[in-house]
Design an enzyme around this catalytic site. Structure first.
Site, PDB file in Angstrom:
ATOM      1  N   ILE A 196       0.867  -1.195   0.000  1.00 34.06           N
ATOM      2  CA  ILE A 196       0.000   0.000   0.000  1.00 34.06           C
ATOM      3  C   ILE A 196       0.894   1.232   0.000  1.00 34.06           C
ATOM      4  CG2 ILE A 196      -1.683   1.325   1.411  1.00 34.06           C
ATOM      5  CD1 ILE A 196      -2.880  -1.273   0.367  1.00 34.06           C
ATOM      6  N   HIS A 197       0.736   2.117  -0.969  1.00 33.59           N
ATOM      7  CA  HIS A 197       1.527   3.352  -0.907  1.00 33.59           C
ATOM      8  C   HIS A 197       0.843   4.553  -1.568  1.00 33.59           C
ATOM      9  CE1 HIS A 197       2.410   2.321  -5.066  1.00 33.59           C
ATOM     10  NE2 HIS A 197       2.844   3.556  -5.228  1.00 33.59           N
ATOM     11  N   ARG A 198      -0.339   4.351  -2.190  1.00 32.33           N
ATOM     12  CA  ARG A 198      -0.985   5.474  -2.890  1.00 32.33           C
ATOM     13  C   ARG A 198      -1.425   6.557  -1.915  1.00 32.33           C
ATOM     14  NH1 ARG A 198      -0.510   5.477  -8.454  1.00 32.33           N
ATOM     15  NH2 ARG A 198      -0.420   3.300  -9.045  1.00 32.33           N
TER      16      ARG A 198
END
Ligand code: UD1
Length: 338
Positions: free
Chosen positions: A194-196
């Site tokens: 997860i990085h957005r």
């Protein structure tokens, strides 16, 4: 012919590796510029080593700031380099702030732009990447598209793209036998990244972790530095937070997982290449092809997430991303621009 290639993020280092190697076998002189957007070793240096990339000719000093500030620093650096090097073309990849900075700096100096990975759209202008890709496409001279759908997206905006296939598929194909020969040796697990921007705030991350903690297997979670900043709450034991992985390790982990849970564009595609079910924690995707046959499911809320975890039934798996030789078409197009 002289080309300046702008790279700056983890996905750029991977994607540019193949094109740079091919250009080195032609009479094109390629100058590479690292915008400094990704500076940690495990987001940058590790990929230069893994893909045996030559050191960039220029490296802009940049530590992350706000979007505008970061992009401005890159543009100041790139403009000076373009004025000095006077290239015939600038190559940019994808949709990151480095892509936009490269394209804007080039067009202001009337240097034509080759955009690799052109035409992808989420139709969500709250995403920084959507703004970056729309603006870059409308500034570019050669629009090289990874999918047929991306050519159609451009047509709707009055632009003409050329379908080449996806460079990430080429890179996958060239590592496939290695990936298949290795094992993660971690038992049953979900592989999650997860990085957005839309997912990296504490409220949203807490919701995601509440969903993950009730899963039936552990979750292996290589953490991006952006995400790490927000993980200052008690983390469920079932989630195994690890440092970001190299390209090959990532692909081996995807291959051996039960399912992939992600918000990354690259990992959605790589899961598809490996015929691994993927749940995408976003409201939209730029890769509708991966949803045909239910290989990738968009989970916009907890209900959709748990439905996807329980019931994923797949059908057709197709070659939407080219024939693994996008690089040949890309190089041919570049050489024809001379
Ligand atoms: C960027 C791209 C995204 C791409 C991703 C790949 C934009 C708008 N987004 O997101 O499309 O999928 O790269 O990883 O360009 N940080 C570090 N060390 C680094 C780099 C970043 O600690 O080496 C931290 C900083 O705190 C920074 C945050 O991560 O503020 C975000 O970094 P940034 O480069 O702005 O965007 P990414 O989230 O990496």
């Amino acid at each position: 012919m002289k080309i300046v290639t702008i790279i700056g993020n983890r996905p750029h280092f991977i994607k540019s590796s193949l094109i740079s190697k091919c250009l080195a076998q032609t009479d094109v002189k390629e100058i590479t510029v690292h915008t400094g957007q990704h500076y940690d070793n495990n987001l940058s240096g590790i990929f230069f080593k893994e893909f045996k990339l030559k050191n960039p000719n220029y490296k802009i000093k940049n530590t992350s700031f706000n979007q505008g500030h970061q992009t401005g620093i890159m543009m100041t650096g790139i403009e000076g380099i373009l004025l000095k090097e006077k290239p015939d073309y600038v190559i940019v990849y994808g949709d990151t702030n480095s892509t936009l900075a490269g394209a804007l700096s080039a067009i202001k100096l009337h240097v034509p732009i080759i955009h690799i990975e052109s035409g992808l759209r989420s139709y969500n202008k709250n995403m920084p990447e959507e703004i970056n890709r729309i603006c870059t496409d409308h500034m570019s001279h050669a629009l090289l598209c990874p999918t047929k759908n991306s050519v159609k997206n451009l047509k709707k905006e009055g632009l003409q793209g050329i379908f080449t296939g996806d460079i990430t598929y080429d890179i996958f194909k060239s590592h496939e036998s290695f990936i298949m020969s290795k094992n993660a040796n971690k038992g049953n697990y979900y592989f999650c990244t997860i990085h957005r921007e839309e997912n990296t705030n504490q409220k949203r991350l807490k919701i995601i972790f509440e969903m993950l903690e009730v899963l039936d297997h552990k979750i292996i979670f290589p953490v991006h530095p952006r995400t790490k900043k927000y993980l200052n709450f008690k983390l469920p034991k079932i989630i195994d937070i690890i440092e970001p992985l190299s390209y090959k390790d990532t692909l081996v982990h995807i291959k051996d997982s039960v399912k992939v849970i992600t918000d990354s564009g690259g990992i959605q595609r790589e899961a598809y290449y490996l015929k691994k079910p993927c749940i995408t924690l976003r409201q939209q995707t730029e890769y509708p092809e991966t949803h045909v046959g239910n290989w990738n499911i968009l989970a916009k809320n907890s209900q959709e997430f748990f439905d996807a975890v329980r019931n994923m039934k797949f059908s057709k798996h197709r070659e939407y991303f080219g024939d693994g030789k996008a690089y040949e078409k890309i190089i041919k197009i570049i050489l024809s621009l001379k």
